[in-house]
Design a protein around this motif. Structure first.
Motif, short mmCIF file in Angstrom:
data_model
loop_
_atom_site.label_atom_id
_atom_site.label_comp_id
_atom_site.label_asym_id
_atom_site.label_seq_id
_atom_site.Cartn_x
_atom_site.Cartn_y
_atom_site.Cartn_z
N SER B 36 1.24 -1.39 0.02
CA SER B 36 -0.15 -0.11 0.24
C SER B 36 0.72 0.91 0.01
CB SER B 36 -0.90 0.00 1.11
OG SER B 36 -0.44 0.05 2.49
N ILE B 37 0.49 2.20 -0.77
CA ILE B 37 1.18 3.11 -0.18
C ILE B 37 -0.49 4.32 0.21
CG2 ILE B 37 1.70 4.96 -2.19
CD1 ILE B 37 2.60 3.58 -3.86
N ARG B 38 0.38 5.31 0.87
CA ARG B 38 -1.02 5.76 1.69
C ARG B 38 -0.60 7.62 0.74
NH1 ARG B 38 -0.63 8.82 7.08
NH2 ARG B 38 1.53 9.12 6.86
N VAL B 39 -1.97 7.95 1.33
CA VAL B 39 -2.23 9.06 0.17
C VAL B 39 -3.69 10.14 1.19
CG1 VAL B 39 -1.87 9.00 -2.18
CG2 VAL B 39 -4.40 7.84 -1.54
N MET B 40 -3.43 11.33 0.94
CA MET B 40 -4.51 11.91 1.95
C MET B 40 -6.20 11.30 1.16
SD MET B 40 -2.62 13.00 3.97
CE MET B 40 -3.19 14.32 5.63
N CYS B 41 -6.07 11.12 0.31
CA CYS B 41 -7.31 10.85 -0.31
C CYS B 41 -7.31 10.87 -1.55
CB CYS B 41 -7.84 12.54 -0.48
SG CYS B 41 -9.81 12.90 -1.14
N SER B 42 -8.18 9.61 -1.90
CA SER B 42 -8.64 8.87 -2.76
C SER B 42 -8.97 9.78 -3.85
CB SER B 42 -9.86 7.87 -2.98
OG SER B 42 -10.95 8.68 -2.58
N GLY B 43 -9.18 11.34 -4.07
CA GLY B 43 -8.93 11.87 -5.23
C GLY B 43 -7.88 12.39 -5.28
N ARG B 44 -6.59 12.23 -4.23
CA ARG B 44 -5.56 12.75 -4.64
C ARG B 44 -4.93 11.57 -5.91
NH1 ARG B 44 -1.13 13.63 -6.61
NH2 ARG B 44 0.73 14.49 -5.03
N VAL B 45 -5.15 10.30 -6.00
CA VAL B 45 -4.74 9.43 -6.97
C VAL B 45 -5.11 9.88 -8.09
CG1 VAL B 45 -5.23 7.31 -8.15
CG2 VAL B 45 -5.49 7.51 -5.24
N ASP B 46 -3.87 10.61 -8.69
CA ASP B 46 -3.71 10.69 -10.54
C ASP B 46 -3.39 9.60 -11.25
OD1 ASP B 46 -2.80 11.97 -12.15
OD2 ASP B 46 -1.19 13.55 -12.03
N PRO B 47 -3.93 9.48 -12.05
CA PRO B 47 -4.18 8.71 -13.22
C PRO B 47 -3.12 8.27 -13.67
CG PRO B 47 -5.74 9.59 -13.48
CD PRO B 47 -5.64 10.28 -12.44
N ALA B 48 -2.43 9.16 -13.22
CA ALA B 48 -0.33 8.66 -13.61
C ALA B 48 -0.13 7.80 -13.30
CB ALA B 48 -0.14 10.18 -14.04
N PHE B 49 -0.20 7.60 -11.32
CA PHE B 49 -0.24 7.30 -10.84
C PHE B 49 -0.07 5.31 -11.20
CE2 PHE B 49 -0.19 10.50 -6.98
CZ PHE B 49 0.05 10.91 -7.98
N ILE B 50 -1.19 5.30 -11.50
CA ILE B 50 -1.98 3.98 -12.11
C ILE B 50 -0.85 3.64 -13.13
CG2 ILE B 50 -3.92 2.42 -12.92
CD1 ILE B 50 -4.95 5.28 -11.44
N LEU B 51 -0.67 4.34 -14.08
CA LEU B 51 -0.45 4.31 -15.20
C LEU B 51 0.70 3.86 -15.22
CD1 LEU B 51 -1.86 6.63 -18.10
CD2 LEU B 51 -2.64 3.92 -17.55
N ASP B 52 1.55 4.43 -14.01
CA ASP B 52 3.17 4.19 -14.00
C ASP B 52 3.44 3.18 -13.52
OD1 ASP B 52 5.83 5.28 -13.85
OD2 ASP B 52 6.16 4.88 -11.57
N ALA B 53 2.30 2.68 -12.76
CA ALA B 53 2.68 1.27 -11.41
C ALA B 53 2.24 0.39 -12.59
CB ALA B 53 1.50 1.69 -10.76
N PHE B 54 1.13 0.11 -13.73
CA PHE B 54 1.26 -0.24 -15.28
C PHE B 54 2.70 -0.88 -15.42
CE2 PHE B 54 -3.27 -0.81 -13.84
CZ PHE B 54 -3.30 -1.82 -13.41
N ARG B 55 3.15 0.37 -16.24
CA ARG B 55 4.64 -0.02 -16.76
C ARG B 55 5.72 0.01 -15.96
NH1 ARG B 55 8.29 4.57 -17.46
NH2 ARG B 55 8.25 5.38 -15.62
N ARG B 56 5.37 -0.43 -14.49
CA ARG B 56 6.96 -0.97 -14.44
C ARG B 56 6.77 -2.17 -13.45
NH1 ARG B 56 10.70 3.07 -12.15
NH2 ARG B 56 9.86 4.96 -12.44
N GLY B 57 5.73 -2.56 -14.18
CA GLY B 57 5.46 -4.00 -13.97
C GLY B 57 4.06 -4.22 -13.18
N ALA B 58 3.48 -3.57 -12.17
CA ALA B 58 2.49 -4.40 -11.69
C ALA B 58 1.49 -4.43 -12.43
CB ALA B 58 1.61 -2.51 -10.96
N ASP B 59 1.01 -5.88 -11.32
CA ASP B 59 -0.31 -6.81 -12.42
C ASP B 59 -1.91 -5.80 -11.98
OD1 ASP B 59 1.54 -8.56 -12.84
OD2 ASP B 59 1.99 -8.98 -11.01
N GLY B 60 -1.18 -5.12 -11.01
CA GLY B 60 -3.12 -4.68 -10.39
C GLY B 60 -2.51 -3.47 -9.88
N VAL B 61 -3.96 -2.62 -9.91
CA VAL B 61 -4.22 -1.96 -8.63
C VAL B 61 -5.16 -1.96 -8.33
CG1 VAL B 61 -3.40 0.57 -9.04
CG2 VAL B 61 -2.15 -0.11 -10.49
N LEU B 62 -5.23 -0.68 -7.00
CA LEU B 62 -6.50 -0.80 -5.85
C LEU B 62 -6.64 0.27 -5.62
CD1 LEU B 62 -9.20 -2.31 -4.56
CD2 LEU B 62 -7.24 -2.83 -2.77
#
Lengths: 585, 149
Positions: B36-62
């Motif tokens: 887990s990565i702590r963010v202050m709010c789910s609204g802080r989650v930039d879609p770019a974070f998700i793309l970056d996670a997949f780019r770096r080899g994540a199999d899933g993002v929650l």
């Protein structure tokens, strides 16, 4: 205007020329009896009880009516000479000859020493003083009443003796009629009626409530004669401080404040939709707040507990949890009902001989001294039945001797179905969030729970503050609570406000977002994103700016900024990317 | 050795992170695949974070946030709620199964729910297998591409 010097019973006074003697006497404190004079109506000299003896310095004297005798220089007035007393007695006897022995005339007869009037008693009750006609004409301005006929047939009535369209039913004529000749059918002959237990004021000038701060009366426009006819204005004339302003309107003022305490309270649950309890259908089913008003010594019944027909009830049921602890309405416990229901029990047993039956689910006497009070009620003989009242129904013939209604319930202590006949039922209605609570929450940027109560920052550690800095909560708006708890929370809120206002400098969270001016394209996307309205657009620089005092660092704008111009302090993009990289390396 | 998915979880500070904490202090068992990565709010989650996670080899993002209406920041989770379907759409256009990303509401008191969500999502990603980028033919006319537009 020129003034003249007159003497009344030897006391000198300077009055305006042409003003009347009676007014001058009243301002001196000399009492002259009268039946038909009021300072805010024109003098009419109809009753002729106010006669006095007027003299000049040459020995001339005359009996005159004080209410409409104008003052002139050198006038001397004597109010209690044998000649005056005799004239008053004769005039009173002549009034009595026309009028039935009403209390007012009897009072003056005793005062003037009239044992048996020489010309006997009349039968009619009107003494033709004209107060009703004058008040309707001059004060109220409705012009609905007038004198009719002449001579012996002279009377007071509406034109053609018909129901008057001009009458506004203000009741002023009935109030000022000295003999009780004019009656308001509905007002004078009414019995105590539970419809009067409505919670609004029913006078035109009233105090908001007894303990109101500031304790200042106000005018209820719907009931005020002035707003109907433009007349009356008696209150303005009698107010010694000139406080009455009919043109006063609600005004909006902008006040700069450093903190806000929300203490908006609650709404009373309306039991009408719960058809099984018959509220609004059966005459003697009242809500707890209505019963409280009935109990109030300053209330419509003067604190007397009575049925709609004015009789004392023999058996009273108090049903707990109306709308609270109920899956269909409010799941929460309203917390105050058990204790006020016990208080009702105590008051009923103190004021009446009625038996009281409490129908409860659980007796929640949780506070300091509450359990002891519960025991006291039991010792005093209050009946408690464990089982929520299920239904209220009209009593059957066999039960009618004991009460007009029955309460059906399951007594879970003895495991039996019971029907308890009663005369009166008090419904302990739930406290519920105010209808406009959501609107308030939006206005102050705080949140409401599923029940509509405002949500505090933390249920245990920050029960007074909210998610918005500087907004505090006190009382039932935050959740059902009793008076001690409300006072405690209010005091805590006040202390929090003082802490905030007295510290001089405001400490802020280190985390907040800021706009990097050189990267901002001025697209304004972030402006609407911010739930705290912390982002403003600077029209000169054409960039957005974040007010760091308002920013709560949620990061919504950081995620939304298409140029990457908004940077969060802590939880920066770099930090999060580094974490992702770290996790997946 | 069986496939162990690597999942990045973005948890909001006020509800889900505390909920995860509760699951931990309550000694609940759940798969260790989600980091887990702590963010202050789910609204802080930039879609770019998700793309970056997949780019770096994540199999899933929650992404976990407060339940609708309970956001600490009043409405940050609603912002997130609106962004995520669009992000899923974007993922699909990039050849990543939309089910590899999920948005869930977990409150601070729902340790058990956090356990369930983690277990279920891990199983789902395990069933989808490792993420292989560049092996998906994107069909711009496919119905599911349009259903969320």
């Amino acid at each position: 205007m020129a003034t003249v010097k007159i003497k009344i019973d030897g006391q000198a006074i300077e009055v305006e020329e042409g003003s009347y003697v009676l007014g001058a006497a009243q301002s001196l404190g000399v009492e002259i009896p009268t039946l038909c004079y009021y300072p805010f109506m024109s003098p009419y000299a109809a009753c002729r009880i106010c006669v006095v003896e007027a003299r000049n310095n040459k020995g001339w004297s005359k009996i005159v009516t004080a209410c409409n005798y104008p003052a002139w220089d050198g006038l001397e007035i004597f109010t209690e000479t044998p000649r005056v007393v005799n004239a008053r007695r004769t005039n009173l006897e002549m009034l009595m000859a026309n009028c039935a022995p009403v209390p007012l005339l009897e009072h003056y007869a005793a005062k003037f020493g009239v044992k048996e009037p020489r010309w006997g008693h009349g039968t009619y009750t009107c003494i033709l003083c004209g107060l009703c006609v004058r008040i309707c004409d001059e004060v109220v301005g409705a012009h609905a009443l007038t004198f009719v006929n002449r001579g012996q047939d002279r009377d007071v009535s509406t034109p053609f003796d018909l129901d008057s369209e001009a009458c506004i039913l203000c009741g002023a004529c009935a109030k000022y009629c000295p003999t009780g000749h004019i009656k308001m059918q509905d007002i004078e002959e009414r019995v105590i009626n539970h419809r009067e237990l409505n919670l609004g004021p029913n006078a035109a000038i009233t105090l908001p409530f007894r303990q109101a701060v500031p304790n200042v009366p106000y005018i209820v426009r719907e009931n005020c004669i002035h707003y109907k006819t433009g007349g009356c204005m008696i209150c303005e004339k009698v107010c010694p401080k000139d406080c009455i302003d009919y043109g006063d309107r609600a005004e909006f003022e902008e006040i700069e404040v450093g903190a806000v305490v929300l203490a908006t309270g609650f709404d009373d649950f309306d039991p009408t939709p719960m058809k099984q309890y018959g509220y609004g259908r059966y005459p003697n089913v009242v809500s707890s707040i209505e019963f409280e008003k009935m109990n109030n010594a300053a209330g419509p019944t003067g604190g007397k507990i009575c049925l709609e027909n004015g009789e004392e009830p023999r058996r009273i049921a108090i049903i707990h949890c109306i709308g609270s602890r109920d899956e269909n309405h409010h799941k929460y416990c309203s917390r105050v009902c058990c204790m006020y229901a016990l208080k009702f029990s105590h008051l009923i047993m103190e004021k009446t001989k009625a038996d009281v039956y409490q129908f409860y689910i659980d007796m929640r006497s949780f506070g300091k001294g509450y359990e002891e009070f519960y025991q006291r009620i039991l010792d005093e003989g209050g009946n408690v039945i464990r089982g929520k009242g299920a239904e209220v129904a009209p009593a059957s013939q066999s039960q009618e001797a004991e009460g007009a209604m029955i309460v059906r319930c399951e007594d879970t202590m003895i495991g039996k179905y019971r029907e308890v006949p009663v005369d009166m039922i008090v419904l302990c209605t739930a406290l519920e969030a105010r209808a406009d609570a959501k609107d308030m929450a939006r206005r102050f940027n705080i949140s409401t729970g599923a029940d509509g109560w405002f949500i505090e920052s933390h249920p245990k550690l920050a029960p007074v503050s909210t998610s918005t800095e500087g907004i505090f909560l006190a009382g039932v708006c935050q959740g059902a609570k009793d008076i001690p708890d409300s006072v405690a929370q209010g005091s805590a809120a006040a202390a929090q406000v003082m802490r905030l206002l007295c510290q001089g400098e405001v400490l802020m969270d280190a985390t907040y977002a800021e706009v990097q001016d050189e990267l901002c394209s001025g697209c304004k996307i972030c402006n609407d994103m911010c739930p705290y309205h912390a982002i403003d657009f600077d029209p000169e620089k054409k960039i957005s700016h974040i007010n760091s005092a308002l920013c709560k660092a949620c990061g919504t704008c950081v995620a939304a900024c298409p140029s990457g111009a908004i940077k969060g302090r802590h939880f920066t993009d770099e930090q999060i990317y580094a974490q992702i990289e770290g996790i997946l390396s | 050795m069986s496939f162990e998915p690597r999942i990045v979880g973005f948890l909001c500070n006020w509800c889900s992170y505390t909920g995860a904490d509760l699951a931990g202090t309550a000694r609940m068992h759940y798969p260790p695949n989600v980091t887990s990565i702590r963010v202050m709010c789910s609204g802080r989650v930039d879609p770019a974070f998700i793309l970056d996670a997949f780019r770096r080899g994540a199999d899933g993002v929650l992404i976990c946030g407060c339940h609708p209406g309970d956001c600490h920041y009043i409405e940050g989770n609603y912002k997130c709620m609106r962004r995520m379907p669009l992000t899923q759409l974007l993922l699909q256009q990039l050849g990543i199964d939309r089910n590899r990303m999920r948005l869930e509401w977990v409150s601070a008191s729902e340790g058990g729910r956090f356990q369930e969500v983690i277990t279920e999502f891990t199983e789902q990603i395990r069933a989808l297998g490792p993420l292989k980028l560049h092996d998906y033919n994107f069909d711009p006319n496919a119905e599911e591409v349009h259903q969320h537009v």
